[in-house]
Design a protein around this motif. Structure first.
Motif, short mmCIF file in Angstrom:
data_model
loop_
_atom_site.label_atom_id
_atom_site.label_comp_id
_atom_site.label_asym_id
_atom_site.label_seq_id
_atom_site.Cartn_x
_atom_site.Cartn_y
_atom_site.Cartn_z
N VAL A 183 0.91 -1.22 -0.06
CA VAL A 183 0.02 0.09 -0.06
C VAL A 183 0.99 1.20 0.07
N ASP A 184 0.32 2.52 -0.52
CA ASP A 184 1.01 3.73 -0.47
C ASP A 184 0.80 4.47 0.56
N GLN A 185 -0.53 4.53 1.18
CA GLN A 185 -0.82 5.52 2.20
C GLN A 185 -2.14 5.10 2.95
N LEU A 186 -2.35 5.68 3.94
CA LEU A 186 -3.32 5.40 5.08
C LEU A 186 -4.24 6.64 5.15
N LEU A 187 -5.72 6.50 4.91
CA LEU A 187 -6.55 7.47 5.30
C LEU A 187 -7.48 7.08 6.65
N VAL A 188 -7.16 7.92 7.55
CA VAL A 188 -7.90 7.61 8.93
C VAL A 188 -9.36 8.39 8.76
N VAL A 189 -10.29 7.49 8.91
CA VAL A 189 -11.81 8.15 8.96
C VAL A 189 -12.38 8.10 10.12
N ALA A 190 -12.71 9.33 10.70
CA ALA A 190 -13.42 9.52 11.92
C ALA A 190 -14.49 10.24 11.82
N ALA A 191 -15.64 10.06 12.85
CA ALA A 191 -16.87 10.62 12.62
C ALA A 191 -16.86 11.98 13.79
N TRP A 192 -17.29 13.05 13.58
CA TRP A 192 -17.35 13.87 14.62
C TRP A 192 -18.47 13.65 15.59
N THR B 279 -2.61 3.24 -3.84
CA THR B 279 -3.28 2.11 -2.89
C THR B 279 -3.44 2.76 -1.94
N THR B 280 -4.63 2.74 -1.06
CA THR B 280 -4.86 3.38 0.17
C THR B 280 -5.70 2.56 0.88
N VAL B 281 -5.15 2.69 2.36
CA VAL B 281 -6.07 1.75 3.39
C VAL B 281 -6.82 2.67 3.94
N LEU B 282 -8.13 2.26 4.10
CA LEU B 282 -9.26 2.98 5.01
C LEU B 282 -9.31 2.45 6.44
N ALA B 283 -9.07 3.28 7.40
CA ALA B 283 -9.11 2.81 8.64
C ALA B 283 -9.85 3.61 9.65
N GLY B 284 -10.78 3.02 10.36
CA GLY B 284 -11.44 3.83 11.62
C GLY B 284 -12.49 2.99 12.23
N LEU B 285 -13.12 3.46 13.07
CA LEU B 285 -14.07 2.74 14.04
C LEU B 285 -15.46 2.30 13.11
N GLY C 36 1.04 4.11 13.99
CA GLY C 36 1.21 3.11 13.18
C GLY C 36 1.59 3.25 11.81
N ALA C 37 0.89 4.22 10.95
CA ALA C 37 1.43 4.51 9.71
C ALA C 37 2.74 5.00 9.63
N GLN C 38 2.87 5.98 10.58
CA GLN C 38 4.53 6.30 10.64
C GLN C 38 5.57 5.30 10.92
N ARG C 39 5.31 4.41 11.73
CA ARG C 39 6.14 3.05 11.98
C ARG C 39 6.16 2.34 10.72
N ASN C 40 5.25 2.18 9.90
CA ASN C 40 5.25 1.48 8.66
C ASN C 40 5.83 2.17 7.52
N GLY C 41 5.98 3.58 7.67
CA GLY C 41 6.30 4.17 6.59
C GLY C 41 5.55 4.64 5.49
N LEU C 42 4.29 4.96 5.81
CA LEU C 42 3.16 5.23 5.04
C LEU C 42 2.75 6.45 5.12
N GLU C 43 2.48 7.13 4.03
CA GLU C 43 1.89 8.58 4.06
C GLU C 43 0.51 8.55 4.79
N THR C 44 0.26 9.62 5.45
CA THR C 44 -1.26 9.59 5.92
C THR C 44 -1.93 10.85 5.87
N ALA C 45 -3.24 10.70 5.92
CA ALA C 45 -4.27 11.97 6.01
C ALA C 45 -5.39 11.50 6.98
N VAL C 46 -6.12 12.43 7.11
CA VAL C 46 -7.41 11.95 8.04
C VAL C 46 -8.61 12.82 7.48
N CYS C 47 -9.64 12.23 7.80
CA CYS C 47 -11.04 12.34 7.24
C CYS C 47 -11.93 12.79 8.40
#
Length: 398
Positions: free
Chosen positions: A182-191, A267-273, A207-218
Protein backbone atom coordinates in the motif's frame (compact mmCIF):
# COMPACT_ATOMS: atom_id res chain seq x y z
CA UNK A 1 -22.29 -15.07 68.19
CA UNK A 2 -22.81 -11.53 69.40
CA UNK A 3 -23.97 -8.75 67.10
CA UNK A 4 -20.62 -6.99 67.46
CA UNK A 5 -18.65 -10.12 66.42
CA UNK A 6 -20.94 -10.64 63.43
CA UNK A 7 -20.28 -7.08 62.33
CA UNK A 8 -16.52 -7.59 62.66
CA UNK A 9 -16.68 -10.84 60.63
CA UNK A 10 -18.73 -9.07 57.97
CA UNK A 11 -16.15 -6.30 57.70
CA UNK A 12 -13.32 -8.84 57.52
CA UNK A 13 -15.04 -10.73 54.67
CA UNK A 14 -15.64 -7.48 52.84
CA UNK A 15 -11.99 -6.49 53.19
CA UNK A 16 -10.87 -9.96 52.05
CA UNK A 17 -12.97 -9.78 48.89
CA UNK A 18 -11.74 -6.25 48.18
CA UNK A 19 -8.14 -7.48 48.29
CA UNK A 20 -8.82 -10.71 46.38
CA UNK A 21 -8.24 -9.28 42.92
CA UNK A 22 -5.02 -7.58 43.92
CA UNK A 23 -3.65 -10.74 45.56
CA UNK A 24 -4.37 -12.74 42.41
CA UNK A 25 -2.60 -10.17 40.28
CA UNK A 26 0.48 -10.23 42.49
CA UNK A 27 0.58 -14.02 42.46
CA UNK A 28 0.78 -14.05 38.64
CA UNK A 29 2.80 -10.88 38.08
CA UNK A 30 6.46 -11.68 37.48
CA UNK A 31 7.76 -8.30 38.55
CA UNK A 32 5.72 -8.30 41.74
CA UNK A 33 6.86 -11.81 42.63
CA UNK A 34 10.46 -10.85 42.06
CA UNK A 35 10.11 -7.78 44.22
CA UNK A 36 8.49 -9.77 47.03
CA UNK A 37 10.60 -12.93 47.02
CA UNK A 38 13.96 -12.23 45.33
CA UNK A 39 16.69 -10.08 46.83
CA UNK A 40 18.38 -9.79 43.41
CA UNK A 41 15.25 -8.44 41.71
CA UNK A 42 15.91 -5.68 39.16
CA UNK A 43 13.40 -3.10 37.93
CA UNK A 44 11.86 -3.61 34.50
CA UNK A 45 14.07 -1.01 32.81
CA UNK A 46 17.02 -1.58 30.44
CA UNK A 47 20.44 -1.85 32.07
CA UNK A 48 23.73 -0.59 30.60
CA UNK A 49 23.71 -3.47 28.10
CA UNK A 50 20.15 -2.76 27.02
CA UNK A 51 18.76 -5.89 28.70
CA UNK A 52 15.54 -5.95 30.74
CA UNK A 53 15.20 -7.87 33.97
CA UNK A 54 12.27 -10.06 32.90
CA UNK A 55 14.11 -10.96 29.69
CA UNK A 56 16.76 -12.72 31.79
CA UNK A 57 14.11 -15.24 32.81
CA UNK A 58 13.65 -16.17 29.13
CA UNK A 59 16.14 -18.75 27.81
CA UNK A 60 18.87 -17.08 25.77
CA UNK A 61 18.09 -19.02 22.59
CA UNK A 62 14.39 -18.07 22.83
CA UNK A 63 15.21 -14.38 23.25
CA UNK A 64 17.59 -14.55 20.28
CA UNK A 65 14.91 -16.29 18.22
CA UNK A 66 12.33 -13.60 19.00
CA UNK A 67 14.75 -10.79 18.21
CA UNK A 68 15.64 -12.48 14.92
CA UNK A 69 11.94 -12.83 14.05
CA UNK A 70 11.32 -9.14 14.77
CA UNK A 71 14.32 -8.18 12.63
CA UNK A 72 13.07 -10.43 9.82
CA UNK A 73 9.73 -8.61 9.56
CA UNK A 74 11.50 -5.24 9.58
CA UNK A 75 13.77 -6.18 6.66
CA UNK A 76 11.23 -8.17 4.63
CA UNK A 77 9.97 -5.10 2.73
CA UNK A 78 11.55 -4.12 -0.59
CA UNK A 79 10.49 -0.60 -1.48
CA UNK A 80 11.53 -0.82 -5.16
CA UNK A 81 9.06 -3.58 -6.09
CA UNK A 82 6.31 -2.91 -8.63
CA UNK A 83 4.01 -4.88 -10.94
CA UNK A 84 6.80 -5.49 -13.45
CA UNK A 85 9.04 -6.99 -10.77
CA UNK A 86 6.28 -9.24 -9.44
CA UNK A 87 5.40 -10.40 -12.96
CA UNK A 88 9.05 -11.23 -13.63
CA UNK A 89 9.17 -13.29 -10.43
CA UNK A 90 6.03 -15.19 -11.47
CA UNK A 91 7.41 -15.79 -14.98
CA UNK A 92 10.30 -17.72 -13.43
CA UNK A 93 7.80 -20.24 -12.01
CA UNK A 94 5.10 -22.44 -13.55
CA UNK A 95 2.45 -20.40 -11.69
CA UNK A 96 0.32 -17.32 -12.43
CA UNK A 97 0.63 -13.95 -10.70
CA UNK A 98 -2.35 -13.08 -8.50
CA UNK A 99 -3.30 -10.12 -6.32
CA UNK A 100 -5.17 -10.87 -3.10
CA UNK A 101 -8.32 -8.73 -2.91
CA UNK A 102 -10.10 -10.43 0.00
CA UNK A 103 -9.05 -12.82 2.77
CA UNK A 104 -11.14 -15.30 4.73
CA UNK A 105 -10.21 -18.17 7.05
CA UNK A 106 -8.13 -20.57 4.96
CA UNK A 107 -9.32 -18.97 1.70
CA UNK A 108 -8.83 -15.83 -0.31
CA UNK A 109 -10.09 -14.14 -3.45
CA UNK A 110 -7.38 -13.21 -5.90
CA UNK A 111 -7.39 -11.20 -9.09
CA UNK A 112 -5.58 -12.97 -11.94
CA UNK A 113 -5.60 -11.93 -15.60
CA UNK A 114 -8.57 -9.64 -15.00
CA UNK A 115 -10.72 -12.26 -13.30
CA UNK A 116 -11.35 -12.85 -9.60
CA UNK A 117 -11.24 -16.43 -8.36
CA UNK A 118 -11.54 -18.18 -5.00
CA UNK A 119 -8.30 -19.77 -3.85
CA UNK A 120 -7.35 -22.37 -1.31
CA UNK A 121 -3.95 -22.14 0.37
CA UNK A 122 -1.23 -24.76 -0.02
CA UNK A 123 -1.03 -26.61 3.29
CA UNK A 124 2.74 -26.30 3.63
CA UNK A 125 2.59 -22.49 3.52
CA UNK A 126 3.24 -21.03 6.95
CA UNK A 127 4.01 -17.62 8.44
CA UNK A 128 6.70 -19.11 10.69
CA UNK A 129 9.98 -17.24 10.38
CA UNK A 130 8.48 -14.29 8.51
CA UNK A 131 7.98 -12.08 11.55
CA UNK A 132 4.23 -12.02 10.92
CA UNK A 133 1.40 -14.04 12.46
CA UNK A 134 -0.58 -14.37 9.20
CA UNK A 135 0.55 -15.78 5.85
CA UNK A 136 -0.79 -13.00 3.64
CA UNK A 137 -3.15 -10.01 3.59
CA UNK A 138 -5.18 -8.04 1.08
CA UNK A 139 -2.80 -6.46 -1.41
CA UNK A 140 -0.25 -9.28 -1.39
CA UNK A 141 0.99 -10.68 -4.69
CA UNK A 142 0.85 -14.46 -4.75
CA UNK A 143 1.75 -17.37 -7.02
CA UNK A 144 -1.37 -19.23 -8.15
CA UNK A 145 -2.00 -22.65 -9.63
CA UNK A 146 -5.34 -22.60 -11.51
CA UNK A 147 -7.56 -25.56 -10.66
CA UNK A 148 -10.58 -24.50 -12.70
CA UNK A 149 -12.03 -21.34 -14.21
CA UNK A 150 -13.26 -20.19 -10.80
CA UNK A 151 -10.86 -21.89 -8.42
CA UNK A 152 -7.14 -21.74 -7.69
CA UNK A 153 -4.45 -22.70 -5.20
CA UNK A 154 -1.98 -20.28 -3.58
CA UNK A 155 1.47 -21.83 -3.95
CA UNK A 156 3.56 -18.95 -2.60
CA UNK A 157 3.60 -15.33 -1.42
CA UNK A 158 5.92 -12.85 -3.17
CA UNK A 159 7.98 -10.20 -1.32
CA UNK A 160 6.20 -7.00 -0.27
CA UNK A 161 7.17 -3.41 -0.96
CA UNK A 162 5.23 -2.01 1.99
CA UNK A 163 2.55 -2.91 4.49
CA UNK A 164 0.36 -1.76 7.34
CA UNK A 165 0.98 -3.98 10.35
CA UNK A 166 0.36 -3.94 14.07
CA UNK A 167 1.71 -5.97 16.97
CA UNK A 168 -0.09 -9.28 17.36
CA UNK A 169 -2.31 -9.33 20.44
CA UNK A 170 -1.08 -12.76 21.60
CA UNK A 171 2.47 -13.16 20.27
CA UNK A 172 3.69 -9.60 20.79
CA UNK A 173 7.05 -10.28 19.13
CA UNK A 174 5.13 -10.92 15.90
CA UNK A 175 3.24 -8.50 13.68
CA UNK A 176 -0.18 -8.93 12.12
CA UNK A 177 -0.13 -7.68 8.55
CA UNK A 178 -3.39 -5.80 7.88
CA UNK A 179 -2.74 -4.75 4.28
CA UNK A 180 0.19 -5.25 1.93
CA UNK A 181 1.79 -3.23 -0.88
CA UNK A 182 0.00 0.00 0.00
CA UNK A 183 1.02 3.63 -0.50
CA UNK A 184 -0.92 5.52 2.14
CA UNK A 185 -3.42 5.45 4.99
CA UNK A 186 -6.60 7.49 5.25
CA UNK A 187 -7.90 7.63 8.82
CA UNK A 188 -11.66 8.17 8.84
CA UNK A 189 -13.31 9.48 12.02
CA UNK A 190 -16.80 10.81 12.71
CA UNK A 191 -17.51 14.05 14.52
CA UNK A 192 -20.42 12.32 16.24
CA UNK A 193 -22.14 8.94 16.12
CA UNK A 194 -19.79 7.41 17.12
CA UNK A 195 -18.12 10.10 19.21
CA UNK A 196 -14.78 11.44 17.96
CA UNK A 197 -11.95 9.36 19.50
CA UNK A 198 -8.83 11.48 19.08
CA UNK A 199 -6.47 9.08 20.84
CA UNK A 200 -7.30 6.35 18.33
CA UNK A 201 -6.55 8.77 15.46
CA UNK A 202 -3.12 9.35 17.00
CA UNK A 203 -2.59 5.58 17.27
CA UNK A 204 -3.42 5.16 13.57
CA UNK A 205 -1.01 7.94 12.63
CA UNK A 206 1.75 6.44 14.76
CA UNK A 207 1.12 3.01 13.22
CA UNK A 208 1.32 4.46 9.71
CA UNK A 209 4.54 6.30 10.51
CA UNK A 210 6.10 3.13 11.95
CA UNK A 211 5.20 1.40 8.69
CA UNK A 212 6.54 4.22 6.50
CA UNK A 213 3.17 5.20 5.02
CA UNK A 214 1.87 8.63 4.07
CA UNK A 215 -1.24 9.59 6.03
CA UNK A 216 -4.26 11.85 5.96
CA UNK A 217 -7.31 12.27 8.19
CA UNK A 218 -10.95 12.59 7.15
CA UNK A 219 -13.32 14.06 9.73
CA UNK A 220 -16.71 12.83 8.51
CA UNK A 221 -20.25 13.79 9.57
CA UNK A 222 -19.32 17.44 10.08
CA UNK A 223 -22.99 18.25 9.48
CA UNK A 224 -23.52 17.03 13.07
CA UNK A 225 -21.18 19.69 14.49
CA UNK A 226 -22.81 22.71 16.13
CA UNK A 227 -20.16 24.98 14.62
CA UNK A 228 -17.62 24.23 11.90
CA UNK A 229 -15.10 26.23 13.97
CA UNK A 230 -15.08 23.36 16.49
CA UNK A 231 -14.06 20.93 13.74
CA UNK A 232 -11.42 23.33 12.40
CA UNK A 233 -9.90 23.58 15.90
CA UNK A 234 -9.41 19.81 15.96
CA UNK A 235 -7.96 19.77 12.45
CA UNK A 236 -5.47 22.60 13.11
CA UNK A 237 -2.83 20.66 15.14
CA UNK A 238 -2.66 17.92 12.50
CA UNK A 239 -2.44 20.40 9.64
CA UNK A 240 0.38 22.24 11.43
CA UNK A 241 2.32 18.96 11.28
CA UNK A 242 1.78 18.64 7.53
CA UNK A 243 -0.95 15.99 7.82
CA UNK A 244 -3.83 16.67 5.38
CA UNK A 245 -7.24 16.82 7.06
CA UNK A 246 -10.40 16.57 4.96
CA UNK A 247 -13.70 17.83 6.39
CA UNK A 248 -16.60 15.94 4.87
CA UNK A 249 -20.19 14.89 5.16
CA UNK A 250 -20.36 11.77 3.01
CA UNK A 251 -24.12 11.42 3.46
CA UNK A 252 -24.64 14.92 2.02
CA UNK A 253 -21.85 14.75 -0.58
CA UNK A 254 -19.84 17.54 1.06
CA UNK A 255 -16.03 17.66 0.82
CA UNK A 256 -15.70 14.65 -1.47
CA UNK A 257 -13.62 16.11 -4.32
CA UNK A 258 -10.40 16.69 -2.29
CA UNK A 259 -10.64 13.08 -1.06
CA UNK A 260 -10.89 11.86 -4.67
CA UNK A 261 -7.68 13.75 -5.41
CA UNK A 262 -5.95 12.09 -2.47
CA UNK A 263 -7.05 8.58 -3.44
CA UNK A 264 -6.38 8.75 -7.18
CA UNK A 265 -3.63 6.52 -8.62
CA UNK A 266 -2.59 5.27 -5.17
CA UNK A 267 -3.30 2.16 -3.11
CA UNK A 268 -4.90 3.46 0.07
CA UNK A 269 -5.96 1.75 3.29
CA UNK A 270 -9.08 3.14 4.97
CA UNK A 271 -9.08 2.70 8.74
CA UNK A 272 -11.48 3.82 11.43
CA UNK A 273 -14.08 2.68 13.92
CA UNK A 274 -17.26 0.96 12.78
CA UNK A 275 -19.96 3.48 12.00
CA UNK A 276 -17.70 6.43 11.09
CA UNK A 277 -18.88 6.20 7.49
CA UNK A 278 -16.04 4.54 5.56
CA UNK A 279 -18.41 2.68 3.24
CA UNK A 280 -20.64 5.73 2.81
CA UNK A 281 -17.57 7.79 1.99
CA UNK A 282 -16.45 5.31 -0.68
CA UNK A 283 -19.97 5.27 -2.15
CA UNK A 284 -19.75 9.07 -2.43
CA UNK A 285 -16.28 8.91 -4.00
CA UNK A 286 -17.42 6.31 -6.55
CA UNK A 287 -21.22 5.78 -6.55
CA UNK A 288 -20.98 2.58 -8.60
CA UNK A 289 -19.40 0.71 -5.68
CA UNK A 290 -22.78 0.40 -3.93
CA UNK A 291 -21.23 -0.74 -0.66
CA UNK A 292 -23.57 -1.83 2.12
CA UNK A 293 -24.06 0.71 4.93
CA UNK A 294 -26.05 0.77 8.16
CA UNK A 295 -27.13 3.13 10.90
CA UNK A 296 -25.25 3.34 14.20
CA UNK A 297 -26.51 1.19 17.06
CA UNK A 298 -29.03 2.25 19.68
CA UNK A 299 -26.48 1.93 22.47
CA UNK A 300 -25.73 5.01 24.55
CA UNK A 301 -22.21 5.05 23.09
CA UNK A 302 -23.75 5.28 19.58
CA UNK A 303 -21.15 2.82 18.34
CA UNK A 304 -21.31 1.72 14.75
CA UNK A 305 -22.47 -1.64 13.46
CA UNK A 306 -19.98 -3.72 11.46
CA UNK A 307 -21.02 -3.54 7.80
CA UNK A 308 -17.50 -4.34 6.56
CA UNK A 309 -16.61 -7.67 8.17
CA UNK A 310 -13.21 -8.20 6.56
CA UNK A 311 -10.71 -6.22 4.53
CA UNK A 312 -11.46 -5.96 0.81
CA UNK A 313 -9.66 -4.23 -2.06
CA UNK A 314 -11.79 -2.11 -4.39
CA UNK A 315 -10.56 -0.63 -7.71
CA UNK A 316 -11.19 3.06 -8.40
CA UNK A 317 -12.27 4.49 -11.74
CA UNK A 318 -9.80 7.38 -11.46
CA UNK A 319 -6.95 4.94 -10.96
CA UNK A 320 -5.61 3.21 -7.88
CA UNK A 321 -7.55 1.25 -5.32
CA UNK A 322 -8.70 1.36 -1.73
CA UNK A 323 -8.63 -1.32 0.94
CA UNK A 324 -11.69 -0.97 3.14
CA UNK A 325 -11.04 -2.48 6.57
CA UNK A 326 -13.40 -3.53 9.38
CA UNK A 327 -13.59 -1.22 12.38
CA UNK A 328 -10.26 -1.42 14.22
CA UNK A 329 -10.30 -0.34 17.87
CA UNK A 330 -6.64 -1.09 18.57
CA UNK A 331 -3.78 -0.20 16.26
CA UNK A 332 -1.42 -2.12 18.52
CA UNK A 333 1.58 -0.05 19.59
CA UNK A 334 3.14 -2.98 21.44
CA UNK A 335 6.89 -3.07 20.89
CA UNK A 336 7.23 0.70 20.93
CA UNK A 337 9.39 1.80 23.88
CA UNK A 338 7.68 4.48 26.01
CA UNK A 339 10.69 6.80 25.70
CA UNK A 340 10.41 6.65 21.89
CA UNK A 341 6.78 7.78 21.87
CA UNK A 342 7.71 11.48 22.00
CA UNK A 343 9.26 11.13 18.54
CA UNK A 344 5.77 10.53 17.13
CA UNK A 345 4.52 13.77 18.72
CA UNK A 346 6.70 16.38 16.99
CA UNK A 347 4.59 19.22 18.41
CA UNK A 348 5.60 18.05 21.90
CA UNK A 349 9.15 17.05 20.93
CA UNK A 350 9.90 20.62 19.77
CA UNK A 351 9.90 21.89 23.36
CA UNK A 352 11.26 18.84 25.21
CA UNK A 353 14.81 20.20 25.29
CA UNK A 354 13.70 23.03 27.56
CA UNK A 355 12.49 20.81 30.40
CA UNK A 356 14.31 21.20 33.73
CA UNK A 357 15.11 17.47 33.97
CA UNK A 358 16.68 15.43 31.17
CA UNK A 359 14.57 12.37 32.09
CA UNK A 360 11.31 14.32 32.30
CA UNK A 361 8.29 12.16 31.47
CA UNK A 362 6.16 15.32 30.96
CA UNK A 363 3.49 14.10 33.34
CA UNK A 364 4.23 15.25 36.91
CA UNK A 365 7.70 16.81 37.03
CA UNK A 366 8.16 20.53 37.87
CA UNK A 367 9.74 22.74 35.26
CA UNK A 368 8.28 20.73 32.36
CA UNK A 369 8.39 22.78 29.17
CA UNK A 370 5.73 20.56 27.56
CA UNK A 371 3.21 21.26 30.31
CA UNK A 372 4.06 24.98 30.09
CA UNK A 373 3.39 24.89 26.33
CA UNK A 374 0.02 23.24 26.99
CA UNK A 375 -0.85 25.84 29.61
CA UNK A 376 -0.21 28.78 27.27
CA UNK A 377 -1.97 27.17 24.29
CA UNK A 378 1.02 26.32 22.09
CA UNK A 379 0.14 22.62 22.36
CA UNK A 380 -3.47 21.39 22.27
CA UNK A 381 -4.59 19.94 25.59
CA UNK A 382 -6.04 16.85 23.92
CA UNK A 383 -2.78 16.13 22.08
CA UNK A 384 -0.94 16.24 25.41
CA UNK A 385 -3.58 14.04 27.09
CA UNK A 386 -3.29 11.47 24.28
CA UNK A 387 0.50 11.38 24.69
CA UNK A 388 0.29 10.85 28.47
CA UNK A 389 -2.34 8.11 28.10
CA UNK A 390 -0.34 6.23 25.47
CA UNK A 391 2.89 6.65 27.44
CA UNK A 392 1.24 5.13 30.52
CA UNK A 393 -0.13 2.22 28.45
CA UNK A 394 3.28 1.49 26.91
CA UNK A 395 5.01 1.79 30.28
CA UNK A 396 2.57 -0.69 31.82
CA UNK A 397 3.23 -3.16 28.99
CA UNK A 398 7.03 -2.82 29.09
Amino acid sequence: MSKKKKEIRKQQRKAWHAEKGRRKKIRHNTAANQEKHRIDWQPLVPDAEGQIADQRIMPLDERDRREAVEAQSATALQANLDDAHWQAMADETPFLLGKVVEVSRGLCRAEVNGDTIVCDVRGILTAEGTGYSNIFAVGDRVLLRPLSEERGLVEGVLPRRSGLARADSFDTHLKQILAANVDQLLVVAAWLEPKLWLQLIDEYLIGAQRNGLETAVCLNKIDLAKKVEYVEAIAAPYRSLGIPVFLASAAEGVGIEPIRGFLGNKTTVLAGLSGVGKSTLLNAVQPGLQLRTSEVSNLKSREGRHTTTQAIMLPLEMGGSVIDTPGIKDMGLLGLHPEDLIGFYPDLADVVGYCRFNDCTHSHEPGCAVKDAVADGRIAQWRYDNYVNLYDLLAAES
